[in-house]
Write a protein that holds these residues in place. Structure first.
Motif, PDB file in Angstrom:
ATOM      1  N   ASP A  47       0.838  -1.216   0.000  1.00 44.56           N
ATOM      2  CA  ASP A  47       0.000   0.000   0.000  1.00 44.56           C
ATOM      3  C   ASP A  47       0.861   1.248   0.000  1.00 44.56           C
ATOM      4  OD1 ASP A  47      -2.398  -1.205  -0.032  1.00 44.56           O
ATOM      5  OD2 ASP A  47      -2.843  -0.974   2.124  1.00 44.56           O
ATOM      6  N   GLY A  48       1.996   1.166   0.702  1.00 43.80           N
ATOM      7  CA  GLY A  48       2.912   2.318   0.783  1.00 43.80           C
ATOM      8  C   GLY A  48       3.868   2.386  -0.409  1.00 43.80           C
ATOM      9  N   ASP A  49       3.552   1.693  -1.488  1.00 47.30           N
ATOM     10  CA  ASP A  49       4.349   1.685  -2.722  1.00 47.30           C
ATOM     11  C   ASP A  49       5.737   1.058  -2.543  1.00 47.30           C
ATOM     12  OD1 ASP A  49       4.851   1.967  -5.383  1.00 47.30           O
ATOM     13  OD2 ASP A  49       5.425   4.083  -5.274  1.00 47.30           O
ATOM     14  N   VAL A  50       5.791   0.015  -1.712  1.00 48.35           N
ATOM     15  CA  VAL A  50       7.011  -0.802  -1.629  1.00 48.35           C
ATOM     16  C   VAL A  50       6.652  -2.174  -2.211  1.00 48.35           C
ATOM     17  CG1 VAL A  50       8.739  -1.847  -0.096  1.00 48.35           C
ATOM     18  CG2 VAL A  50       7.795   0.417   0.449  1.00 48.35           C
ATOM     19  N   PRO A  51       6.964  -2.395  -3.489  1.00 50.80           N
ATOM     20  CA  PRO A  51       6.610  -3.679  -4.107  1.00 50.80           C
ATOM     21  C   PRO A  51       7.283  -4.835  -3.387  1.00 50.80           C
ATOM     22  CG  PRO A  51       7.388  -2.108  -5.750  1.00 50.80           C
ATOM     23  CD  PRO A  51       7.666  -1.505  -4.418  1.00 50.80           C
ATOM     24  N   ASN A  52       6.665  -6.002  -3.501  1.00 48.40           N
ATOM     25  CA  ASN A  52       7.149  -7.156  -2.749  1.00 48.40           C
ATOM     26  C   ASN A  52       7.335  -8.380  -3.648  1.00 48.40           C
ATOM     27  OD1 ASN A  52       6.333  -9.825  -1.249  1.00 48.40           O
ATOM     28  ND2 ASN A  52       7.192  -8.440   0.266  1.00 48.40           N
ATOM     29  N   ILE A  53       8.472  -9.036  -3.451  1.00 49.06           N
ATOM     30  CA  ILE A  53       8.695 -10.354  -4.065  1.00 49.06           C
ATOM     31  C   ILE A  53       8.797 -11.334  -2.900  1.00 49.06           C
ATOM     32  CG2 ILE A  53      10.291 -11.784  -5.422  1.00 49.06           C
ATOM     33  CD1 ILE A  53      11.250  -9.152  -6.779  1.00 49.06           C
ATOM     34  N   LEU A  54       8.042 -12.421  -2.982  1.00 48.41           N
ATOM     35  CA  LEU A  54       8.037 -13.380  -1.878  1.00 48.41           C
ATOM     36  C   LEU A  54       8.751 -14.660  -2.303  1.00 48.41           C
ATOM     37  CD1 LEU A  54       6.891 -13.824   1.011  1.00 48.41           C
ATOM     38  CD2 LEU A  54       4.827 -14.757  -0.047  1.00 48.41           C
ATOM     39  N   ILE A  55       9.709 -15.070  -1.472  1.00 47.66           N
ATOM     40  CA  ILE A  55      10.397 -16.345  -1.727  1.00 47.66           C
ATOM     41  C   ILE A  55       9.953 -17.319  -0.636  1.00 47.66           C
ATOM     42  CG2 ILE A  55      12.635 -17.527  -1.864  1.00 47.66           C
ATOM     43  CD1 ILE A  55      13.901 -14.905  -2.771  1.00 47.66           C
ATOM     44  N   ASN A  56       9.146 -18.283  -1.017  1.00 47.24           N
ATOM     45  CA  ASN A  56       8.696 -19.289  -0.040  1.00 47.24           C
ATOM     46  C   ASN A  56       9.663 -20.459  -0.073  1.00 47.24           C
ATOM     47  OD1 ASN A  56       6.100 -18.164   0.870  1.00 47.24           O
ATOM     48  ND2 ASN A  56       5.533 -18.382  -1.294  1.00 47.24           N
ATOM     49  N   MET A  57      10.348 -20.688   1.048  1.00 49.45           N
ATOM     50  CA  MET A  57      11.215 -21.872   1.101  1.00 49.45           C
ATOM     51  C   MET A  57      10.614 -22.871   2.073  1.00 49.45           C
ATOM     52  SD  MET A  57      14.646 -20.395   3.025  1.00 49.45           S
ATOM     53  CE  MET A  57      15.436 -21.997   3.290  1.00 49.45           C
ATOM     54  N   ASP A  58      10.653 -24.151   1.694  1.00 51.49           N
ATOM     55  CA  ASP A  58       9.952 -25.167   2.476  1.00 51.49           C
ATOM     56  C   ASP A  58      10.322 -25.147   3.950  1.00 51.49           C
ATOM     57  OD1 ASP A  58       8.505 -26.044   0.390  1.00 51.49           O
ATOM     58  OD2 ASP A  58       9.572 -27.934   0.086  1.00 51.49           O
ATOM     59  N   ARG A  59      11.630 -25.195   4.212  1.00 53.76           N
ATOM     60  CA  ARG A  59      12.078 -25.244   5.612  1.00 53.76           C
ATOM     61  C   ARG A  59      13.545 -24.882   5.680  1.00 53.76           C
ATOM     62  NH1 ARG A  59      11.410 -30.008   3.659  1.00 53.76           N
ATOM     63  NH2 ARG A  59       9.286 -30.155   4.434  1.00 53.76           N
ATOM     64  N   LEU A  60      14.050 -24.732   6.898  1.00 55.58           N
ATOM     65  CA  LEU A  60      15.469 -24.460   7.089  1.00 55.58           C
ATOM     66  C   LEU A  60      16.199 -25.774   7.297  1.00 55.58           C
ATOM     67  CD1 LEU A  60      15.959 -21.363   9.430  1.00 55.58           C
ATOM     68  CD2 LEU A  60      16.707 -21.658   7.078  1.00 55.58           C
ATOM     69  N   ASP A  61      16.645 -26.398   6.222  1.00 56.60           N
ATOM     70  CA  ASP A  61      17.509 -27.566   6.350  1.00 56.60           C
ATOM     71  C   ASP A  61      18.610 -27.457   5.299  1.00 56.60           C
ATOM     72  OD1 ASP A  61      16.315 -28.296   3.974  1.00 56.60           O
ATOM     73  OD2 ASP A  61      15.174 -29.967   4.807  1.00 56.60           O
ATOM     74  N   ALA A  62      19.585 -28.376   5.374  1.00 60.35           N
ATOM     75  CA  ALA A  62      20.766 -28.239   4.520  1.00 60.35           C
ATOM     76  C   ALA A  62      20.396 -28.262   3.039  1.00 60.35           C
ATOM     77  CB  ALA A  62      21.770 -29.345   4.845  1.00 60.35           C
ATOM     78  N   LYS A  63      19.453 -29.139   2.677  1.00 58.60           N
ATOM     79  CA  LYS A  63      19.069 -29.241   1.272  1.00 58.60           C
ATOM     80  C   LYS A  63      18.461 -27.936   0.755  1.00 58.60           C
ATOM     81  CE  LYS A  63      18.133 -33.864  -0.290  1.00 58.60           C
ATOM     82  NZ  LYS A  63      17.169 -34.924  -0.412  1.00 58.60           N
ATOM     83  N   THR A  64      17.540 -27.407   1.542  1.00 57.98           N
ATOM     84  CA  THR A  64      16.837 -26.202   1.076  1.00 57.98           C
ATOM     85  C   THR A  64      17.782 -25.000   1.059  1.00 57.98           C
ATOM     86  OG1 THR A  64      14.942 -27.176   2.195  1.00 57.98           O
ATOM     87  CG2 THR A  64      14.622 -24.995   1.267  1.00 57.98           C
ATOM     88  N   ILE A  65      18.698 -24.950   2.017  1.00 56.76           N
ATOM     89  CA  ILE A  65      19.672 -23.843   2.008  1.00 56.76           C
ATOM     90  C   ILE A  65      20.605 -23.983   0.801  1.00 56.76           C
ATOM     91  CG2 ILE A  65      21.739 -22.964   3.217  1.00 56.76           C
ATOM     92  CD1 ILE A  65      19.335 -21.780   4.471  1.00 56.76           C
ATOM     93  N   GLY A  66      21.026 -25.215   0.489  1.00 59.94           N
ATOM     94  CA  GLY A  66      21.855 -25.436  -0.704  1.00 59.94           C
ATOM     95  C   GLY A  66      21.128 -24.938  -1.953  1.00 59.94           C
ATOM     96  N   HIS A  67      19.860 -25.243  -2.019  1.00 58.08           N
ATOM     97  CA  HIS A  67      19.002 -24.802  -3.128  1.00 58.08           C
ATOM     98  C   HIS A  67      18.970 -23.259  -3.185  1.00 58.08           C
ATOM     99  CE1 HIS A  67      14.933 -25.654  -5.298  1.00 58.08           C
ATOM    100  NE2 HIS A  67      15.343 -24.450  -5.615  1.00 58.08           N
ATOM    101  N   LEU A  68      18.755 -22.646  -2.029  1.00 52.55           N
ATOM    102  CA  LEU A  68      18.636 -21.182  -1.968  1.00 52.55           C
ATOM    103  C   LEU A  68      19.943 -20.487  -2.370  1.00 52.55           C
ATOM    104  CD1 LEU A  68      16.569 -18.937  -1.048  1.00 52.55           C
ATOM    105  CD2 LEU A  68      17.753 -18.963   1.155  1.00 52.55           C
ATOM    106  N   LEU A  69      21.078 -21.052  -1.918  1.00 57.96           N
ATOM    107  CA  LEU A  69      22.376 -20.445  -2.250  1.00 57.96           C
ATOM    108  C   LEU A  69      22.563 -20.430  -3.769  1.00 57.96           C
ATOM    109  CD1 LEU A  69      24.711 -22.240   0.341  1.00 57.96           C
ATOM    110  CD2 LEU A  69      23.935 -19.872   0.463  1.00 57.96           C
ATOM    111  N   TYR A  70      22.285 -21.567  -4.384  1.00 58.95           N
ATOM    112  CA  TYR A  70      22.462 -21.673  -5.836  1.00 58.95           C
ATOM    113  C   TYR A  70      21.493 -20.726  -6.550  1.00 58.95           C
ATOM    114  CZ  TYR A  70      23.300 -23.630 -10.456  1.00 58.95           C
ATOM    115  OH  TYR A  70      23.636 -23.775 -11.779  1.00 58.95           O
TER     116      TYR A  70
END
Ligand code: PA5
Length: 435
Positions: free
Chosen positions: A373-396
């Motif tokens: 509403d305040g003109d700050v556009p948003n991009i949402l990154i939904n990550m399943d959970r905080l585990d090694a696999k998902t973090i590896g995915h996020l880093l890449y």
């Protein structure tokens, strides 16, 4: 699953604006994949999850096992890309108060950091903290000539030699550096320290999935096979040159669309304090890759809801040059429930039975709505959970998005010429012979 899913519905841009970049993205995709085969281009990280040196990987595990056995503290000495990746992963995936826990609870050595500043007070305090504890050092520098880690290593090498004698100290020093050049390489060869190589075609800020990040991460007890497996999932998933199906490329493009609409500051937001250093790593990745030739989105970071009580006012009503990217961890690591209180003097009974994660997510939704509403556009990154696999995915995901975004911006995302300027001035003032 270890998935990451993007949501652009609050980004104030439509798919038509994104798809305008389809052809350019296809060209960049091809260019990156060609450059990945060239030893002289800094694109070795692109195929790393499938091409990594398995022998080096086993050596990392072996040394990590030894350090876990003979040390209560691992001191990681490095700056910028030489420590932020390790710290990002370790702090995202271990207990929030990991280093403060007692040994039995922690089960792995404390991981402490030096060489990322030039403060005498910091190093003196660090020595107090380490005290009598058994110590190993992993000194990391690709160039092998960076002043901050070199100073810290000189001081802690002496500390280690005084504590254990030169011979035993040598067995507790692990060097991660270039295969051929630099003062650190010369020192490592002379002293016969255990050495790990940073591949020539991988720059500092893209090096977290090499020994640079993997040795400290493994010492902290994190499964580096899972981390690499997650990165491999990402490598396969984002190996599609078609922008329509590639969310990583869509993120890179969306940033540039927003940038061309005068949004030149991106805030990466987490609602999970463990991810503080993940954001620091991201800031360095994007800042050093894109901020050149008078261009680039300024990468900032925030932890909500904490920073809603410091930056919230500015974000809601300040200058309108900002957009937010929010990392939402879908499944929390652990949770707590609000219980009823007979007197309800704090007025919280309306939350009875609700979990903290539920409340945190409502705070997130409410904040996104308010900021949009305040003109700050948003991009949402939904990550399943905080585990090694998902973090590896996020880093890449972020590494690839950063390279593509930099190329859309028409800068070289793999150099950092601007960093030399302060060094030259500092060396001149310090009267260094050659600089
Ligand atoms: O990303 C980069 O290249 C830099 O941030 C470096 O990692 C940082 O300057 C440290 O350099 P080095 O590893 O050569 O000591």
């Amino acid at each position: 699953m270890s998935n990451i899913k993007l949501d652009f519905k609050n980004s104030k841009i439509v798919s038509r604006q994104i798809m305008k970049y389809a052809e350019r993205v296809e060209e960049i995709h091809k260019e990156l994949h060609e450059d990945a085969k060239d030893e002289n281009k800094f694109v070795g990280w692109l195929e790393l999850p499938s091409e990594y040196d398995k022998k080096e990987f086993e050596k990392i595990k072996k040394c990590a096992k030894k350090i876990r056995k003979d040390s209560e503290v691992l001191l990681v000495i490095g700056i910028g890309g030489s420590y932020l990746g390790a710290r990002a992963v370790i702090e995202s995936l271990t207990h929030t108060f990991y280093n403060a826990l007692d040994k039995e609870q922690r089960k792995s050595p404390q991981i402490l950091y030096a060489g990322n500043n030039i403060s005498g007070a910091y190093l003196n305090d660090l020595m107090d903290l380490i005290g009598d504890k058994d110590l190993s050092i992993n000194v990391i520098s690709k160039s092998g000539t960076t002043t901050e880690p070199a100073i810290a290593f000189r001081i802690f090498r002496e500390y280690l030699e005084n504590k254990y004698g030169i011979k035993e100290a040598r067995k507790r020093i692990y060097v991660t550096t270039d295969s051929e050049k630099g003062a650190l390489k010369t020192l490592a060869d002379t002293e016969k320290y255990e050495t790990f190589v940073i591949p020539n075609n991988i720059g500092g800020r893209y090096s977290v999935l090499t020994a640079v990040g993997l040795l400290p991460i493994a010492v902290a007890g994190i499964n580096i096979d899972d981390l690499m497996a997650g990165a491999k999932i990402a490598q396969d998933k984002y190996n599609d040159q078609n922008l329509k199906y590639n969310e990583c490329y869509q993120y890179a493009v969306a940033r540039n669309v927003l940038y061309s609409n005068y949004k030149n500051l991106e805030i990466l937001v987490t609602y999970e304090p463990k991810m503080h250093y993940l954001i620091e790593w991201w800031k360095q990745l994007f800042g050093e890759s894109e901020g050149k030739e008078g261009k680039g989105i300024f990468p900032a970071g925030a932890e909500f809801t904490t920073d809603l009580h410091s930056l919230g006012q500015y974000l809601q009503e300040g200058r309108k040059n900002i957009f937010e990217t929010v990392i939402n961890v879908v499944e929390p690591l652990s949770n707590l429930k609000i219980r009823a209180d007979e007197d309800d003097l704090d007025g919280l009974n309306y939350l009875e039975g609700k979990t903290l994660d539920f409340i945190n997510k409502k705070a997130m939704q409410g904040t996104i709505e308010a900021h949009v509403d305040g003109d700050v556009p948003n991009i949402l990154i939904n990550m399943d959970r905080l585990d090694a696999k998902t973090i590896g995915h996020l880093l890449y995901f972020f590494e690839l998005a950063c390279a593509v975004s930099g190329k859309i911006l028409e800068v070289d995302p793999f150099n950092q010429p601007g960093v030399e300027k302060y060094k030259k001035n500092m060396f001149k003032l310090l009267k260094k012979a050659i600089y």
